[in-house]
Design a protein around this motif. Structure first.
Motif, mmCIF file in Angstrom:
data_model
loop_
_atom_site.group_PDB
_atom_site.id
_atom_site.type_symbol
_atom_site.label_atom_id
_atom_site.label_comp_id
_atom_site.label_asym_id
_atom_site.label_seq_id
_atom_site.Cartn_x
_atom_site.Cartn_y
_atom_site.Cartn_z
ATOM 1 N N ILE A 117 0.848 -1.202 0.000
ATOM 2 C CA ILE A 117 0.000 0.000 0.000
ATOM 3 C C ILE A 117 0.884 1.253 0.000
ATOM 4 C CG2 ILE A 117 -1.547 1.346 1.511
ATOM 5 C CD1 ILE A 117 -2.987 -1.329 2.104
ATOM 6 N N GLU A 118 1.976 1.196 0.769
ATOM 7 C CA GLU A 118 2.903 2.338 0.804
ATOM 8 C C GLU A 118 3.546 2.563 -0.565
ATOM 9 O OE1 GLU A 118 3.934 1.934 5.533
ATOM 10 O OE2 GLU A 118 5.494 1.397 4.080
ATOM 11 N N LEU A 119 3.805 1.443 -1.271
ATOM 12 C CA LEU A 119 4.370 1.570 -2.624
ATOM 13 C C LEU A 119 3.369 2.278 -3.548
ATOM 14 C CD1 LEU A 119 6.598 0.846 -4.727
ATOM 15 C CD2 LEU A 119 5.427 -1.343 -5.066
ATOM 16 N N VAL A 120 2.110 1.857 -3.474
ATOM 17 C CA VAL A 120 1.074 2.502 -4.310
ATOM 18 C C VAL A 120 0.991 3.994 -3.958
ATOM 19 C CG1 VAL A 120 -1.398 2.575 -4.855
ATOM 20 C CG2 VAL A 120 -0.270 0.364 -4.530
ATOM 21 N N GLU A 121 0.925 4.275 -2.679
ATOM 22 C CA GLU A 121 0.781 5.676 -2.261
ATOM 23 C C GLU A 121 2.008 6.509 -2.666
ATOM 24 O OE1 GLU A 121 -2.058 4.893 1.664
ATOM 25 O OE2 GLU A 121 0.113 5.056 1.907
ATOM 26 N N GLY A 122 3.191 5.912 -2.514
ATOM 27 C CA GLY A 122 4.428 6.615 -2.878
ATOM 28 C C GLY A 122 4.454 6.921 -4.368
ATOM 29 N N CYS A 123 4.021 5.953 -5.171
ATOM 30 C CA CYS A 123 4.013 6.167 -6.634
ATOM 31 C C CYS A 123 3.004 7.240 -7.007
ATOM 32 C CB CYS A 123 3.640 4.880 -7.359
ATOM 33 S SG CYS A 123 4.898 3.655 -7.221
ATOM 34 N N LYS A 124 1.839 7.166 -6.389
ATOM 35 C CA LYS A 124 0.805 8.152 -6.729
ATOM 36 C C LYS A 124 1.273 9.567 -6.395
ATOM 37 C CE LYS A 124 -2.655 7.980 -8.212
ATOM 38 N NZ LYS A 124 -2.819 8.297 -9.665
ATOM 39 N N ALA A 125 2.079 9.682 -5.347
ATOM 40 C CA ALA A 125 2.565 11.009 -4.957
ATOM 41 C C ALA A 125 3.705 11.474 -5.864
ATOM 42 C CB ALA A 125 3.037 10.967 -3.498
ATOM 43 N N SER A 126 4.363 10.535 -6.565
ATOM 44 C CA SER A 126 5.573 10.913 -7.326
ATOM 45 C C SER A 126 5.389 10.976 -8.836
ATOM 46 C CB SER A 126 6.698 9.910 -7.070
ATOM 47 O OG SER A 126 6.843 9.656 -5.738
ATOM 48 N N VAL A 127 4.431 10.242 -9.376
ATOM 49 C CA VAL A 127 4.286 10.236 -10.844
ATOM 50 C C VAL A 127 2.854 10.579 -11.256
ATOM 51 C CG1 VAL A 127 6.133 8.526 -11.165
ATOM 52 C CG2 VAL A 127 3.776 7.726 -10.999
ATOM 53 N N GLN A 183 -7.408 -0.504 -4.114
ATOM 54 C CA GLN A 183 -8.238 0.608 -4.617
ATOM 55 C C GLN A 183 -8.215 1.736 -3.595
ATOM 56 O OE1 GLN A 183 -12.192 0.768 -6.784
ATOM 57 N NE2 GLN A 183 -12.899 0.664 -4.669
ATOM 58 N N ARG A 184 -8.391 1.365 -2.339
ATOM 59 C CA ARG A 184 -8.394 2.371 -1.264
ATOM 60 C C ARG A 184 -7.056 3.112 -1.198
ATOM 61 N NH1 ARG A 184 -9.516 -0.931 3.136
ATOM 62 N NH2 ARG A 184 -11.331 -1.690 2.019
ATOM 63 N N ALA A 185 -5.976 2.416 -1.526
ATOM 64 C CA ALA A 185 -4.640 3.043 -1.475
ATOM 65 C C ALA A 185 -4.441 4.045 -2.605
ATOM 66 C CB ALA A 185 -3.568 1.966 -1.545
ATOM 67 N N GLY A 186 -5.329 4.017 -3.600
ATOM 68 C CA GLY A 186 -5.243 5.013 -4.679
ATOM 69 C C GLY A 186 -4.803 4.462 -6.022
ATOM 70 N N ALA A 187 -4.691 3.122 -6.161
ATOM 71 C CA ALA A 187 -4.305 2.551 -7.463
ATOM 72 C C ALA A 187 -5.303 2.995 -8.528
ATOM 73 C CB ALA A 187 -4.259 1.036 -7.373
ATOM 74 N N ASP A 188 -4.790 3.293 -9.722
ATOM 75 C CA ASP A 188 -5.682 3.718 -10.818
ATOM 76 C C ASP A 188 -6.352 2.519 -11.471
ATOM 77 O OD1 ASP A 188 -5.098 6.650 -10.976
ATOM 78 O OD2 ASP A 188 -3.078 5.836 -11.128
#
Ligand code: FMN
Length: 341
Positions: free
Chosen positions: A97-107, A132-137
């Motif tokens: 989940i942290e990976l998803v969130e980190g990516c969403k914040a960076s790209v 989905q909750r973590a923000g994955a597209d």
């Protein structure tokens, strides 16, 4: 020149997706891939099996150090085995989940999370909802129930592909793709039927780790990790055959090692092209190189966007549809005496 493409309802600035692999397992690498023109990224899969292995390792260590884990004393409330199983699962999911969130914040490009669970597991649904909750597209279901399993009948295993696809697509609102293998008895109809489950994309095909033999040590060793350019043939044929026969978008995967391969798969009808091995070999800047090749070719052909030529060489639009179904190395192909074997 416009290289945007719509893949599973997501807008990608370019058609090259960094496919799921170790190259997509950290925010830093993913940022480098996005900076070099990746249209989207599919994160390294979260594997339920990996969680189980960690759990098994933990139990083994605990047994050696403390004896039977049934007797662990920690708060007297819960069964310790269930507690540690839960903790390891939570820890793994948290990291992902942290990976998803980190990516969403960076790209800015779409970030697609990838899930691989066991046959009958309810985790497919739980992981999907969490990501989905973590923000994955979007989600990619890395679904492979090995044909080396002799305990279950084919019908039973195939039914699971449909059940999981239907349940996951109903459980989340983000688009879901299935990444499948070519190991189905009746591949064409199977792909077509899968496309009607509510999924928005099918990835043709995943490629797997294969064993090799060390003939000096007489041991089995891991090998054939990376694809070669000739591996393109399978995905090229099947994208071309299935384009316009499915109710979802198709992405190609396996054997893409240069711009020509990207162009071929778009001509076959792919909405996006995934790459993995070539990134290991050449690094993230190789995406930019392939995009340069695609643009140069489009300029030469006077194409302004991908829709100008996508699917132009698919089976449906081909002048010689039979050539896609040829299997035997016969002397004459398509009635022309141009292939000598
Ligand atoms: C080292 C490595 C790790 C991979 N890990 C995953 C994974 O976690 N999930 C997945 O769906 N595919 C995984 N793949 C498969 C790739 O996404 C891709 O489908 C396959 O390598 C074929 O594409 P290629 O010819 O561009 O390498 C992995 C591939 C490699 C080489």
């Amino acid at each position: 020149m416009d290289l945007t493409t719509n893949y599973m309802g997501l807008t990608l600035p370019t058609p090259i997706i960094a496919g799921s692999s170790g190259m997509t397992s950290s925010v830093k690498q993913i940022k480098a891939l996005a900076d070099n023109g990746a249209g989207a990224v599919v994160l390294k899969s979260i594997f339920e099996e990996e969680v189980m292995h960690e759990y098994a390792d933990f139990i083994q260590t605990a047994k050696t150090e403390y004896g039977d884990p049934q007797y662990f004393d920690y708060d007297g409330q819960r069964n310790p085995i269930e507690y540690y199983d839960y903790m390891i699962r939570e820890e793994n999911l948290k990291k992902y989940i942290e990976l998803v969130e980190g990516c969403k914040a960076s790209v800015k490009i779409p970030v697609i999370a990838s899930i691989n669970c066991f046959f009958y597991s309810v985790e497919w649904l739980s992981y999907a909802a969490n990501l989905q909750r973590a923000g994955a597209d979007g989600l990619e279901l890395n679904m492979f129930f090995p044909p080396t399993d002799f305990k279950h009948f084919r019908e039973e295993k195939e039914a699971l592909y449909f059940k999981i696809a239907e349940q996951v697509t109903q459980a989340v609102s983000i688009p879901v793709a299935l990444k499948i293998s070519p190991y189905f008895t009746d591949l064409g109809p199977m792909i077509q039927r899968l496309s009607k489950t509510g999924i928005k994309g099918i990835v043709l095909f995943n490629r797997f780790f294969s064993p090799d033999f060390d003939i000096d040590k007489l041991e089995v060793k891991p090998s054939f990790v990376f694809s070669t350019p000739s591996d393109l043939a399978l995905s090229l044929r099947w994208i071309a055959v299935m384009a316009n026969k499915v109710d979802c978008h198709l992405a190609a995967s396996t054997g893409v090692h240069d711009a020509a391969a990207v162009i071929k798969l778009l001509l076959a009808g792919a909405h996006a092209v995934q790459v993995a091995s070539c990134l290991y070999k050449n690094g993230p800047t190789f995406i930019r190189e392939m995009l340069g090749g695609l643009e140069a070719w489009m300029t030469g052909k006077r194409y302004r966007d991908l829709a100008d030529f996508r699917g132009k060489l698919s089976q449906e639009r081909s002048a010689d549809p039979a050539i896609y179904e040829r299997a035997q190395f016969m002397r004459y192909f398509g009635g022309k005496r141009n292939v000598r074997l």
